[in-house]
Motif scaffolding. Structure first.
Motif, PDB file in Angstrom:
ATOM      1  N   VAL A  12       0.845  -1.196   0.000  1.00  0.00           N
ATOM      2  CA  VAL A  12       0.000   0.000   0.000  1.00  0.00           C
ATOM      3  C   VAL A  12       0.879   1.244   0.000  1.00  0.00           C
ATOM      4  CG1 VAL A  12      -1.669   1.299   1.364  1.00  0.00           C
ATOM      5  CG2 VAL A  12      -1.936  -1.155   1.085  1.00  0.00           C
ATOM      6  N   GLU A  13       1.954   1.195   0.792  1.00  0.00           N
ATOM      7  CA  GLU A  13       2.967   2.238   0.783  1.00  0.00           C
ATOM      8  C   GLU A  13       4.332   1.567   0.805  1.00  0.00           C
ATOM      9  OE1 GLU A  13       1.628   6.169   2.998  1.00  0.00           O
ATOM     10  OE2 GLU A  13       1.305   4.421   4.281  1.00  0.00           O
ATOM     11  N   ASP A  37       0.410  -4.211   5.670  1.00  0.00           N
ATOM     12  CA  ASP A  37      -0.973  -4.476   6.095  1.00  0.00           C
ATOM     13  C   ASP A  37      -1.763  -3.179   6.058  1.00  0.00           C
ATOM     14  OD1 ASP A  37      -3.241  -5.718   7.099  1.00  0.00           O
ATOM     15  OD2 ASP A  37      -2.678  -5.289   9.186  1.00  0.00           O
ATOM     16  N   PRO A  38      -2.723  -3.098   5.138  1.00  0.00           N
ATOM     17  CA  PRO A  38      -3.101  -4.090   4.121  1.00  0.00           C
ATOM     18  C   PRO A  38      -2.102  -4.106   2.970  1.00  0.00           C
ATOM     19  CG  PRO A  38      -4.399  -2.112   3.854  1.00  0.00           C
ATOM     20  CD  PRO A  38      -3.563  -1.886   5.079  1.00  0.00           C
ATOM     21  N   ASN A  70      -3.781  -8.176   5.644  1.00  0.00           N
ATOM     22  CA  ASN A  70      -2.558  -8.956   5.819  1.00  0.00           C
ATOM     23  C   ASN A  70      -1.993  -8.719   7.215  1.00  0.00           C
ATOM     24  OD1 ASN A  70      -0.361 -10.614   5.097  1.00  0.00           O
ATOM     25  ND2 ASN A  70       0.812  -8.875   4.335  1.00  0.00           N
ATOM     26  N   PRO A  71      -2.805  -9.008   8.265  1.00  0.00           N
ATOM     27  CA  PRO A  71      -2.360  -8.687   9.630  1.00  0.00           C
ATOM     28  C   PRO A  71      -1.128  -9.465  10.069  1.00  0.00           C
ATOM     29  CG  PRO A  71      -4.354 -10.046   9.673  1.00  0.00           C
ATOM     30  CD  PRO A  71      -4.131  -9.651   8.242  1.00  0.00           C
ATOM     31  N   GLU A  72      -0.933 -10.669   9.553  1.00  0.00           N
ATOM     32  CA  GLU A  72       0.225 -11.474   9.930  1.00  0.00           C
ATOM     33  C   GLU A  72       1.442 -11.154   9.066  1.00  0.00           C
ATOM     34  OE1 GLU A  72      -0.916 -15.542   9.754  1.00  0.00           O
ATOM     35  OE2 GLU A  72      -2.674 -15.290  11.018  1.00  0.00           O
ATOM     36  N   GLU A  73       1.248 -10.312   8.056  1.00  0.00           N
ATOM     37  CA  GLU A  73       2.327  -9.916   7.135  1.00  0.00           C
ATOM     38  C   GLU A  73       2.977 -11.125   6.466  1.00  0.00           C
ATOM     39  OE1 GLU A  73       5.092  -7.273   8.973  1.00  0.00           O
ATOM     40  OE2 GLU A  73       3.612  -5.682   9.228  1.00  0.00           O
ATOM     41  N   LYS A  74       2.144 -12.142   6.192  1.00  0.00           N
ATOM     42  CA  LYS A  74       2.666 -13.298   5.468  1.00  0.00           C
ATOM     43  C   LYS A  74       2.853 -12.975   3.985  1.00  0.00           C
ATOM     44  CE  LYS A  74       0.931 -17.001   8.455  1.00  0.00           C
ATOM     45  NZ  LYS A  74       2.283 -17.536   8.738  1.00  0.00           N
ATOM     46  N   LEU A  75       1.988 -12.126   3.465  1.00  0.00           N
ATOM     47  CA  LEU A  75       2.092 -11.746   2.066  1.00  0.00           C
ATOM     48  C   LEU A  75       3.137 -10.656   1.918  1.00  0.00           C
ATOM     49  CD1 LEU A  75      -1.692 -11.640   1.111  1.00  0.00           C
ATOM     50  CD2 LEU A  75      -0.100 -13.551   0.934  1.00  0.00           C
ATOM     51  N   ARG A  76       3.964 -10.781   0.885  1.00  0.00           N
ATOM     52  CA  ARG A  76       5.022  -9.806   0.649  1.00  0.00           C
ATOM     53  C   ARG A  76       4.910  -9.255  -0.773  1.00  0.00           C
ATOM     54  NH1 ARG A  76       8.821  -9.879   4.905  1.00  0.00           N
ATOM     55  NH2 ARG A  76       7.638 -10.717   6.670  1.00  0.00           N
TER      56      ARG A  76
END
Length: 373
Positions: free
Chosen positions: A65-66, A196-197, A256-262
């Motif tokens: 997002v940023e 996140d998000p 993406n609260p767990e920050e699994k997605l990169r």
């Protein structure tokens, strides 16, 4: 001698004729027996209309997002690294600092001059109140104060340029500088991304533009997390179509609260399209695929050549639609309420007699999970 030969020949002819008559009688008897094959056992299901959510599938890429790769706005030597790789930081936190010892000394001198200028201005203002100096003396003291304050502010700004701070909340990536390293102005130092998000960017054909609207449900699957779906909503549709591909860029936002997605991950995207009219859905096992056209077999009462009624199958060509798991939609060819053969299709022919046995039903799961063999 001739008489014996004639007797032998006649006896042989009698034997042959007798055997031929017996064989003819056997053939007539066999032909009089009915040879209708037994009914074929099949499994059936009733064709029922149901709501069918169509999905638009696409390939996408995850994006933050940023996100930015931060750099210093001045030359210098790295004197301190505050936030190491992988650290979560808040907006305004100091990440990397360059050596600013010269600027700090200059700032101390400028601040001393500013203090002296402030005292001189106060004295000049008191003297002006007592009519003991001229107006030009007061103006000069005020201008000197402002100039001294501006010099100090300029040095403070120069020092701030040697401090790399987080412009937004996020997670620090792998830094590319070390303490003691000289870095020129604008050199990449440390990446920072807000995860996140997270966005997923993908393209769809321009023909699908009318089916898209903001807020539509989006499901994303990632190879790194097999069997898990990440859900979100459509957040933006580009204002122009790419003239070279005739595709339009679309963006969705995922939690993406767990920050699994990169950022940069490959993603398979499914956009849930608006629900249309109910559609006939049957198991894929009911379809008889053929080069000349796909068909199904419909079970119904029929009459044989002798006028006797029996349960048979009628081959019906169909137009197929979307497929999902074990299910497939039929656009044309089937009416609601008809009994469709869903198992044993491969052995059927048009008009064939059948016997319905629905003890065993084939699977019809829209999202099957077969065992990994």
């Amino acid at each position: 001698m001739l008489k014996k030969f004639l007797i032998a020949t006649g006896g042989f002819a009698v034997v042959v004729l007798t055997l031929g008559a017996i064989k003819v009688a056997q053939i007539k008897q066999m032909s009089s027996v009915s040879h209708v094959p037994p009914p074929a056992a099949v499994t059936t299901a009733e064709a029922k209309p149901m709501e069918w959510h169509s999905y638009l599938k696409a390939i996408g890429t995850l994006a933050p997002v940023e996100g930015a790769t931060l750099s210093a706005d001045a030359d210098g030597i790295v004197s301190r690294i505050v936030a190491d790789s992988g650290t979560a930081v808040k907006a305004g936190d100091l990440l990397v600092e360059l050596d600013a010892s010269v600027e700090q000394a200059q700032l101390a001198s400028a601040e001393a001059q500013a203090d002296l200028a402030r005292l001189n201005y106060e004295r000049a203002k008191d003297l002006w109140a007592q009519k003991s100096n001229s107006k030009s003396d007061l103006d000069l003291a005020e201008a000197t104060l402002k100039q001294s304050a501006a010099n100090a502010a300029a040095l403070q700004a120069q020092i701030a340029k040697k401090q790399v701070r987080a412009p937004f909340d996020g997670r620090v990536g792998i830094r590319v500088v070390n303490v003691g390293q000289f870095v020129p102005r604008g050199k990449d130092m440390v990446p920072l991304q807000k995860l996140d998000p997270i966005y997923v960017n993908f393209n769809v054909p321009q023909q699908q533009l009318s089916d898209l609207s903001l807020g539509q449900k989006v499901s994303v699957s990632i190879d790194a997390f097999a069997g898990r779906l990440f859900e979100g909503g459509l957040s933006a549709i580009n204002s122009e179509v790419d003239p070279s591909t005739r595709n339009i860029s679309v963006q969705a936002k995922l939690a993406n609260p767990e920050e699994k997605l990169r950022a940069g991950m490959f993603a398979q995207v499914e956009v849930e399209l608006p629900t249309g009219a109910p559609r006939i859905v049957v198991p894929a096992t009911a379809i008889n695929y053929a080069p000349y056209g796909n068909s199904v077999f419909i079970v119904e009462k029929m009459k044989g050549p002798d006028g006797a009624e029996y349960l048979g199958v009628r081959q019906q060509f169909v137009k197929l639609g979307d497929t999902r798991g074990d299910l497939i939609t039929v656009e044309e060819g089937i009416k609601p309420g008809e009994q469709i053969v869903i198992a044993g299709v491969f052995k059927l022919r048009n008009g064939m007699s059948v016997q319905v046995n629905n003890t065993y039903q084939p699977t019809s799961d829209p999202a099957p999970k077969p065992a990994n063999t």
